[in-house]
Motif scaffolding. Structure first.
Motif, PDB file in Angstrom:
ATOM      1  N   ALA A  27       0.848  -1.199   0.000  1.00 13.74           N
ATOM      2  CA  ALA A  27       0.000   0.000   0.000  1.00 13.74           C
ATOM      3  C   ALA A  27       0.879   1.243   0.000  1.00 13.74           C
ATOM      4  N   LEU A  28       0.514   2.206  -0.837  1.00 16.94           N
ATOM      5  CA  LEU A  28       1.270   3.455  -0.952  1.00 16.94           C
ATOM      6  C   LEU A  28       0.309   4.614  -0.712  1.00 16.94           C
ATOM      7  N   SER A  29       0.517   5.324   0.383  1.00 19.30           N
ATOM      8  CA  SER A  29      -0.336   6.469   0.728  1.00 19.30           C
ATOM      9  C   SER A  29       0.225   7.736   0.100  1.00 19.30           C
ATOM     10  N   SER A  30      -0.673   8.579  -0.412  1.00 19.40           N
ATOM     11  CA  SER A  30      -0.235   9.803  -1.086  1.00 19.40           C
ATOM     12  C   SER A  30      -1.421  10.734  -1.230  1.00 19.40           C
ATOM     13  N   ASP A  31      -1.182  11.860  -1.886  1.00 18.07           N
ATOM     14  CA  ASP A  31      -2.290  12.742  -2.226  1.00 18.07           C
ATOM     15  C   ASP A  31      -2.924  12.259  -3.529  1.00 18.07           C
ATOM     16  N   ALA A  32      -3.737  13.097  -4.143  1.00 18.72           N
ATOM     17  CA  ALA A  32      -4.490  12.669  -5.331  1.00 18.72           C
ATOM     18  C   ALA A  32      -3.784  13.001  -6.638  1.00 18.72           C
ATOM     19  N   TYR A  33      -2.479  13.249  -6.606  1.00 17.12           N
ATOM     20  CA  TYR A  33      -1.751  13.508  -7.851  1.00 17.12           C
ATOM     21  C   TYR A  33      -1.854  12.287  -8.760  1.00 17.12           C
ATOM     22  N   SER A  34      -2.118  12.525 -10.040  1.00 16.56           N
ATOM     23  CA  SER A  34      -2.472  11.447 -10.964  1.00 16.56           C
ATOM     24  C   SER A  34      -1.363  10.420 -11.144  1.00 16.56           C
ATOM     25  N   ALA A  35      -0.119  10.749 -10.832  1.00 12.32           N
ATOM     26  CA  ALA A  35       0.974   9.797 -11.036  1.00 12.32           C
ATOM     27  C   ALA A  35       0.826   8.575 -10.140  1.00 12.32           C
ATOM     28  N   TYR A  36       0.260   8.740  -8.950  1.00 10.71           N
ATOM     29  CA  TYR A  36       0.165   7.623  -8.007  1.00 10.71           C
ATOM     30  C   TYR A  36      -0.875   6.579  -8.441  1.00 10.71           C
ATOM     31  N   PRO A  37      -2.119   6.968  -8.774  1.00 11.93           N
ATOM     32  CA  PRO A  37      -3.034   5.940  -9.283  1.00 11.93           C
ATOM     33  C   PRO A  37      -2.590   5.350 -10.606  1.00 11.93           C
ATOM     34  N   THR A  38      -1.902   6.142 -11.436  1.00 12.21           N
ATOM     35  CA  THR A  38      -1.378   5.597 -12.683  1.00 12.21           C
ATOM     36  C   THR A  38      -0.343   4.520 -12.414  1.00 12.21           C
ATOM     37  N   PHE A  39       0.536   4.773 -11.452  1.00 14.55           N
ATOM     38  CA  PHE A  39       1.539   3.776 -11.076  1.00 14.55           C
ATOM     39  C   PHE A  39       0.888   2.534 -10.483  1.00 14.55           C
TER      40      PHE A  39
ATOM     41  N   PHE B  25      -8.022   2.782   4.041  1.00 12.09           N
ATOM     42  CA  PHE B  25      -7.501   2.501   5.387  1.00 12.09           C
ATOM     43  C   PHE B  25      -8.466   1.655   6.212  1.00 12.09           C
ATOM     44  N   LEU B  26      -9.706   1.511   5.749  1.00 13.40           N
ATOM     45  CA  LEU B  26     -10.660   0.652   6.449  1.00 13.40           C
ATOM     46  C   LEU B  26     -10.399  -0.825   6.198  1.00 13.40           C
ATOM     47  N   HIS B  27      -9.554  -1.147   5.202  1.00 18.48           N
ATOM     48  CA  HIS B  27      -9.314  -2.540   4.834  1.00 18.48           C
ATOM     49  C   HIS B  27      -8.014  -3.097   5.406  1.00 18.48           C
ATOM     50  N   ASP B  28      -7.186  -2.237   6.024  1.00 19.78           N
ATOM     51  CA  ASP B  28      -5.905  -2.695   6.567  1.00 19.78           C
ATOM     52  C   ASP B  28      -5.549  -1.814   7.758  1.00 19.78           C
ATOM     53  N   GLY B  29      -5.242  -2.439   8.882  1.00 24.76           N
ATOM     54  CA  GLY B  29      -4.940  -1.686  10.090  1.00 24.76           C
ATOM     55  C   GLY B  29      -3.625  -0.942  10.055  1.00 24.76           C
ATOM     56  N   LYS B  30      -2.751  -1.234   9.082  1.00 26.59           N
ATOM     57  CA  LYS B  30      -1.458  -0.557   8.995  1.00 26.59           C
ATOM     58  C   LYS B  30      -1.454   0.609   8.003  1.00 26.59           C
ATOM     59  N   ILE B  31      -2.567   0.836   7.334  1.00 25.96           N
ATOM     60  CA  ILE B  31      -2.666   1.966   6.411  1.00 25.96           C
ATOM     61  C   ILE B  31      -3.119   3.195   7.194  1.00 25.96           C
ATOM     62  N   PRO B  32      -2.393   4.315   7.135  1.00 26.95           N
ATOM     63  CA  PRO B  32      -2.791   5.517   7.893  1.00 26.95           C
ATOM     64  C   PRO B  32      -3.979   6.217   7.236  1.00 26.95           C
ATOM     65  N   ILE B  33      -4.642   7.052   8.004  1.00 26.52           N
ATOM     66  CA  ILE B  33      -5.812   7.762   7.503  1.00 26.52           C
ATOM     67  C   ILE B  33      -5.424   8.905   6.577  1.00 26.52           C
ATOM     68  N   ASP B  34      -4.221   9.426   6.711  1.00 20.53           N
ATOM     69  CA  ASP B  34      -3.777  10.520   5.851  1.00 20.53           C
ATOM     70  C   ASP B  34      -2.284  10.386   5.594  1.00 20.53           C
ATOM     71  N   ASN B  35      -1.766  11.340   4.830  1.00 21.23           N
ATOM     72  CA  ASN B  35      -0.351  11.323   4.444  1.00 21.23           C
ATOM     73  C   ASN B  35       0.458  12.369   5.204  1.00 21.23           C
ATOM     74  N   GLY B  36      -0.043  12.792   6.364  1.00 20.66           N
ATOM     75  CA  GLY B  36       0.656  13.823   7.125  1.00 20.66           C
ATOM     76  C   GLY B  36       2.021  13.393   7.610  1.00 20.66           C
ATOM     77  N   TYR B  37       2.201  12.109   7.859  1.00 19.24           N
ATOM     78  CA  TYR B  37       3.493  11.596   8.325  1.00 19.24           C
ATOM     79  C   TYR B  37       4.586  11.885   7.303  1.00 19.24           C
ATOM     80  N   CYS B  38       4.263  11.745   6.025  1.00 20.44           N
ATOM     81  CA  CYS B  38       5.246  12.030   4.969  1.00 20.44           C
ATOM     82  C   CYS B  38       5.389  13.527   4.744  1.00 20.44           C
ATOM     83  N   GLU B  39       4.272  14.250   4.771  1.00 16.01           N
ATOM     84  CA  GLU B  39       4.350  15.688   4.532  1.00 16.01           C
ATOM     85  C   GLU B  39       5.162  16.399   5.616  1.00 16.01           C
ATOM     86  N   ASN B  40       5.109  15.896   6.844  1.00 11.80           N
ATOM     87  CA  ASN B  40       5.907  16.515   7.907  1.00 11.80           C
ATOM     88  C   ASN B  40       7.397  16.377   7.655  1.00 11.80           C
TER      89      ASN B  40
END
Length: 626
Positions: free
Chosen positions: A365-377, A495-510
């Motif tokens: 699982a790769l958490s990110s914002d909605a930039y189109s490169a991520y769903p394309t990848f 994030f409702l399907h896996d307990g290790k997926i965070p609710i947001d990407n703030g950890y990376c943005e920080n």
């Protein structure tokens, strides 16, 4: 009209032939005049029709232009309002901040605004308000503690000197005590202690290292003994100096020219070109080993987070100096049970090819914002990569829409009726429920998410679908916020399907904060190699910070120890010893902290146990230490 004709015929019944001819001639002239007038009228009518058509078209153009100008004016007003709030207002996007967002807020640069109070007055008012709020809430904290607690994100609330070296000094003048209390008529029974914080200025020194030149008597030749522990042959650089330059340029965000001035104030003349060359050279030769191994560790995890920001590089092949390049930031998952790793990567573009190269062999699982490169990848990975959304970005759009919709004249009840406020309240409920699950295991967290968070998520999206986004009364920002959440409902719900997926990407943005602070100071990189070297240093420094390691000591550790690991295979397990969570580094840091002292620091004094005996007639007065 027929009556007029009959009347006219009766009038001309008695006309003679000549009179009839004159009457016909008059009628002919009148008819010709009428024909001329009719022709002119038709010309005028045609010209008026053309002018009307032109005016009608112009009116439509002006109406369309007026509509566009109104939209532009409204957009500029919203942008100006957002910029003013970004510069002078609170950045808090939580629900608690919305009720007081516009109260008593004014632009500090406005000429019509009232005089701005001094910083001391503002601090006193804020402190008094916090004290009143604390008393009203029944809290027993002091004013300063309440004020410190409110600013936890800015400054710590308590001083802590435990990590600093300590020395003891004892101030006692026996002669003065004899003078005050009589000879030998006093005794020390205890000591008052006070901690005083001192600062020793930065200290540079030159070690002139000598090795002998010996003569082999049998071979009759001179032999120079090798110079031990040379950091880099032919250079005066040492690990401590290079690590200090790297630390100042990244953690402290001090550009090279400011470091050059500071060194000159301490008697060291070191051109900034030498600093830049040292940083690039030793980043590639020493730091790249740990950097590449961190990249490898990150791709072996099954949970990652990613974001990107911009950078300006002056000299890039085939590109202008004003071209915008990009920095991609990759981290391990916030909720994954692995040591945190942060990797900064320079790329000339924002294309998705970087993700394919960086995450080669990655699955998870790769958490990110909605930039189109991520769903394309993610789509190109054939299901190996799952793209996860960020609720923080969804909340931010509603927050910006709320800022443009509300005003200082609104009451709290009116604000709560806004659609933007209702959406933010629902997102706030989701975050409050998620905050209670931070300390649980991934299995327990997943179970609690399905029972506690899933109904809130469903309610949030049902509420958004109930809104009419085509309504003319809805602002563009609110419409954009609604469409963003609805378009990315699947990613936001991952994030409702896996307990290790965070609710947001703030950890990376920080992780970008330190880099963004530095970019405001050094502004740009001169070359691609300089940009890549900076990314290595930022990666190692941020990883050290997140593993509770000292970034300066960690950079020094790598510069000193990496030569012993350079010949190892790329994925050798022994390279873990270079990581900031390794036992080898922890021992190194403990030793450095024990030896931490600066030049000019006084040595600790032994505690005197002193008592002067009473003088007698037979013995002279003497001093004796007990």
């Amino acid at each position: 009209m027929e009556a007029n004709v009959e009347r006219y015929l009766e009038e001309i019944q008695g006309y003679t032939h000549e009179q009839l001819l004159r009457e016909c001639a008059d009628l002919k002239r009148k008819n010709d005049d009428l024909n001329v007038q009719q022709i002119e009228y038709r010309k005028a009518s045609t010209a008026m029709s053309k002018a009307y058509k032109q005016m009608s078209d112009r009116n439509k153009e002006l109406q369309a232009e007026n509509t566009e100008l109104k939209k532009l004016c409204n957009t500029l007003r919203e942008q100006n309002q957002m910029l003013n709030r970004y510069r002078f207002g609170s950045h808090n996007e939580k629900l608690d901040a919305l009720s007081t967002m516009d109260q008593d807020w004014q632009d500090p640069l406005s000429e019509d605004a009232e005089s701005i109070q001094s910083a001391e007055d503002i601090g006193d008012i804020a402190e008094a308000k916090l004290h009143a709020d604390a008393l009203e809430a029944g809290q027993s904290h002091s004013v300063r503690e309440a004020f410190g607690k409110a600013r936890t994100k800015v400054l710590p609330t308590r001083r802590d000197f435990s990590a600093l070296p300590h020395t003891d000094s004892f101030n006692m003048d026996p002669d003065q005590l004899d003078k005050d209390y009589g000879d030998g008529n006093w005794q020390i029974v205890g000591w008052h202690r006070k901690e005083l914080l001192h600062r020793v200025p930065c200290f540079y020194y030159v070690e002139q290292r000598h090795t002998p030149v010996v003569k082999d008597m049998d071979a009759n030749q001179l032999i120079a003994c090798p110079m031990p522990d040379v950091f880099y042959p032919g250079s005066p650089a040492t690990a401590s100096v290079v690590a200090g330059i790297m630390y100042d340029s990244t953690i402290l965000a001090i550009p090279y020219f400011r470091q050059e001035m500071d060194m000159a104030n301490h008697g060291l003349i070191l051109p900034r070109q030498d600093m830049a060359n040292w940083v690039i050279r030793f980043a590639y030769s020493h730091l790249s080993v740990a950097y590449e191994y961190m990249h490898y560790l990150l791709t072996t995890c099954h949970y990652g987070q990613c974001d990107e920001t911009w950078i300006q590089v002056l000299h890039e092949d085939g590109r202008k100096a004003t071209s915008k390049s990009y920095v991609w930031v990759h981290t391990t998952g916030e909720l994954d049970n692995v040591p945190p790793v942060v990797v900064f990567a320079y790329e000339p573009t924002r294309a998705a090819e970087h993700l394919h190269q960086f995450y080669s062999g990655f699955s998870g699982a790769l958490s990110s914002d909605a930039y189109s490169a991520y769903p394309t990848f993610a789509k190109a990975s054939d299901g190996a990569v799952v793209s996860c959304g960020c609720f923080m970005h969804a909340r931010r759009r509603f927050f910006e829409a709320f800022l443009t919709a509300c005003s200082a004249k609104m009451t709290d009840e009116q604000r709560e009726l806004l659609v933007e406020h209702q959406a933010i309240r629902r997102i706030s409920d989701i975050y409050k429920a998620e905050a209670k699950l931070k300390e649980l295991t991934s299995e327990e967290r997943l179970q609690r998410r399905n029972s506690a968070l899933k109904p809130l998520i469903d309610e949030f999206f049902i509420f958004l679908r109930s809104l009419d986004i085509e309504s003319p009364s809805m602002s563009d920002k609110l419409r954009d916020a609604i469409q963003y959440s609805l378009n990315h409902q699947e990613e936001l719900s991952q994030f409702l399907h896996d307990g290790k997926i965070p609710i947001d990407n703030g950890y990376c943005e920080n992780a970008i904060r330190m880099y963004a602070r530095g970019r405001r100071n050094w502004l740009f990189c001169n070359s691609v190699s300089g940009a890549e070297a900076k990314m290595m240093i930022y990666s190692l420094a941020e990883t050290a910070k997140r593993n509770k390691a000292n970034p300066l000591m960690y950079l020094t550790y790598l510069l000193e120890k990496t030569p012993m690991y350079m010949d190892m295979p790329f994925r050798d397990e022994r390279l873990k010893e270079l990581m900031p969570w390794s036992d080898q580094y922890q021992i190194y840091q403990e030793r450095q902290m024990q030896n931490l002292s600066g030049p000019g620091m006084p040595l600790p004094q032994p505690k005197p146990a002193y008592r002067r005996p009473r003088p007698t007639n037979s013995e002279p007065t003497s001093q004796m230490a007990i």
